[in-house]
Design an enzyme around this catalytic site. Structure first.
Site, PDB file in Angstrom:
ATOM      1  N   ALA A  14      45.621  37.262  35.223  1.00 37.87           N
ATOM      2  CA  ALA A  14      44.259  37.718  34.969  1.00 37.87           C
ATOM      3  C   ALA A  14      44.212  38.992  34.139  1.00 37.87           C
ATOM      4  O   ALA A  14      43.309  39.174  33.322  1.00 37.87           O
ATOM      5  CB  ALA A  14      43.533  37.936  36.295  1.00 37.87           C
TER       6      ALA A  14
ATOM      7  N   ASN B 286      37.981  43.173  45.099  1.00 37.29           N
ATOM      8  CA  ASN B 286      39.279  42.971  45.729  1.00 37.29           C
ATOM      9  C   ASN B 286      39.534  43.887  46.915  1.00 37.29           C
ATOM     10  O   ASN B 286      40.371  43.588  47.768  1.00 37.29           O
ATOM     11  CB  ASN B 286      40.396  43.169  44.701  1.00 37.29           C
TER      12      ASN B 286
ATOM     13  N   SER C 188      44.528  33.824  38.489  1.00 35.11           N
ATOM     14  CA  SER C 188      45.947  34.167  38.617  1.00 35.11           C
ATOM     15  C   SER C 188      46.551  33.275  39.685  1.00 35.11           C
ATOM     16  O   SER C 188      46.057  33.239  40.819  1.00 35.11           O
ATOM     17  CB  SER C 188      46.141  35.637  39.019  1.00 35.11           C
TER      18      SER C 188
ATOM     19  N   CYS D 192      47.448  47.058  42.626  1.00 32.74           N
ATOM     20  CA  CYS D 192      47.609  47.458  41.228  1.00 32.74           C
ATOM     21  C   CYS D 192      47.344  48.945  41.010  1.00 32.74           C
ATOM     22  O   CYS D 192      47.692  49.482  39.966  1.00 32.74           O
ATOM     23  CB  CYS D 192      46.686  46.633  40.335  1.00 32.74           C
TER      24      CYS D 192
END
Length: 389
Positions: free
Chosen positions: A73, A155, A203, A329
C-alpha cells in the site's frame, strides 16, 4: 493456549495456511518469470498472475483492468500522490488529507509540498477521529484541482470514514479521491466500485497473505493519471516496472479470495471478541477510556487509554501479550502517536494508550487470558505508583 498472545493484527498478520499452499508451487516447480513469453515456464507464471488478479477483482469488485500489482500500500499511495502532482503545473494543484492519516500519505504529501510548493491542507478531526465533511467541501471550493487522500478506516483507533459521502463531495468539486483501504479490507464489507473511490490500496500482509506485495486499485478511465515510480520492462501495463513476484501475487489473490469467503464469519466474531475484551477490562479497571468512534469503527480494533499508566511500561509488564502503542510504521518515531494527538489527547494521556487489534485466529481463551493480564498489571503499576508518590 500458547503464549505469547498476539493482539497486533493491524500491524501484520500470519500467512494463512491456505495461502501458503497456493504459493508453494511457484517457489519451486513453477518458478518461471511471468514476462518470459517464449516458453512454458513463463506461460504458467503469467497465467498464475492473471488468475490472482481475477481473484482480487472478484473479491473487491474492481474493474477488469483496475488492478496494478505493487509491493504494498505504501508504494501504491506514493505512486498516486506523485502521479497526480506530475512534473509541472504544481501551483494549480492541491492535496487535502487529515491529521489522523497514515504516514504513507502524510510523509509523501509533506515531502512534495516542501519540494514543489504545491498546496497541502491537513484537515483536523474531532475527538472520535472523524473529519468534518462541511470543512472538506469548503476546502475543495477554491481549489477544484485537488486530490483528496482519506483512509477508509484508521489503523490506530479504528474510526471508519464515510467513503461514499466523501467520494460524492470530491467528485462534485471536480477532484479525485484516493482512499487508503489497507486496514478496511477483511474487516468490513468493501466494494471498490460502490465506494466511489478513484484509487484504493491493498496489502497482502494485512489480510493473511505474504509481505512485500499488494495492489493499487484504479477506477475505469483513470489509467492515464498514473505515472510509474519504477520504470523498467513495462510490466503492469507500464504502471510499475520490475520482475513480477509470482509467488507473492498468487498469495495476494488467494488472500483476497479468502476475505470474500470468510467476511460474513470473521467480522461478527471479531466484533464480539473485541467487545468482550473491552467489557472485561472496563468492568474491573477504573479510569480507562476507549479512543475512536465507538459506534462506527473496525470490528477488530480497540484503542484503550489507562489513566496515569505509561503504555510502554504496561506492555513490558504484560510480557507475553503482544500489543502496540501506535502504528508499527511509526513506532520508531519519538513522541506520542500523531493520531492520538490529533484527536485531542495530551501527551500524558496519549502515552497511556494501547492498541489491541484482533485477528482471524484470535480465540476467546486468549481474550480472557489477556483481560486477566491487563487487569493485574494495571492494578500492580498503580499500586507501585501510589507507593512511590
Amino acid at each position: 493456549m500458547h503464549a505469547p498472545v498476539c493482539f497486533d493484527f493491524n500491524a501484520t498478520t500470519p500467512v494463512d495456511e491456505r495461502v501458503l499452499r497456493a504459493m508453494l508451487p511457484f517457489l519451486t516447480g513453477e518458478w518461471g518469470n511471468a514476462f518470459s513469453h517464449d516458453h512454458l515456464y513463463g506461460w504458467a507464471a503469467a497465467e498464475a498472475v492473471e488468475e490472482a488478479r481475477r481473484q482480487v477483482i472478484d473479491a473487491l469488485n474492481v474493474p477488469a483492468n483496475g488492478v496494478a500489482i505493487m509491493s504494498g500500500a505504501t508504494e501504491a499511495l506514493t505512486t498516486v500522490i506523485r502521479s497526480y502532482f506530475g512534473y509541472h503545473g504544481w501551483y494549480r494543484k492541491k492535496i487535502i488529507t487529515c491529521a489522523t492519516e497514515h504516514d504513507a500519505v502524510l510523509v509523501p504529501s509533506r515531502h512534495l509540498c516542501a519540494r514543489t510548493g504545491v498546496a497541502l491542507e491537513i484537515l483536523p478531526t474531532d475527538r472520535a477521529g472523524r473529519v468534518d465533511l462541511d470543512r472538506l467541501r469548503d476546502s475543495l471550493a477554491p481549489a477544484p484541482a485537488s486530490l483528496v487522500a482519506l483512509m477508509a478506516a484508521n489503523n490506530e483507533i479504528g474510526t471508519i470514514h464515510p467513503m461514499c459521502e466523501i467520494a460524492e463531495i470530491v467528485h462534485a468539486a471536480g477532484g479525485l479521491f484516493l482512499c487508503d483501504t489497507t486496514q478496511a479490507i477483511g474487516k468490513l464489507h468493501f466494494d471498490f466500485e460502490a465506494s466511489g473511490a478513484d484509487f484504493a490500496t491493498v496489502s497482502a500482509h494485512k489480510i493473511y497473505g505474504p509481505k512485500g506485495v499488494g495492489a493499487l486499485l484504479i477506477r475505469n478511465g483513470l489509467d492515464d493519471e498514473i505515472e510509474p515510480l519504477i520504470l523498467g520492462g513495462g510490466q503492469e501495463r507500464g504502471v510499475r516496472g520490475g520482475t513480477l513476484n509470482v509467488p507473492g501475487i498468487v498469495g495476494l489473490g488467494e488472500a483476497c479470495r479468502l476475505v470474500q469467503e470468510k467476511i460474513e464469519e470473521d467480522v461478527p466474531r471479531m466484533e464480539r471478541l473485541r467487545d468482550r475484551l473491552e467489557d472485561g477490562i472496563l468492568s474491573q479497571v477504573p479510569e480507562v477510556w476507549i479512543n475512536g468512534d465507538q459506534s462506527n469503527r473496525l470490528c477488530n480494533t480497540s484503542n484503550l487509554g489507562f489513566k496515569g499508566i505509561d503504555g510502554r511500561t504496561l506492555i513490558r509488564d504484560m510480557h507475553d501479550i503482544a500489543v502496540s502503542t501506535r502504528s508499527a510504521c511509526s513506532s520508531g518515531h519519538s513522541g506520542p502517536s500523531h493520531v492520538l494527538k490529533a484527536i485531542g489527547l495530551s501527551d500524558e494521556d496519549a502515552y497511556s494508550c494501547i492498541r489491541f487489534s484482533l485477528g482471524r485466529f484470535t480465540t476467546q481463551v486468549e481474550i480472557d487470558y489477556t483481560i486477566d493480564k491487563v487487569v493485574a498489571s494495571v492494578h500492580k503499576l498503580r499500586r507501585f505508583k501510589s507507593v512511590r508518590a
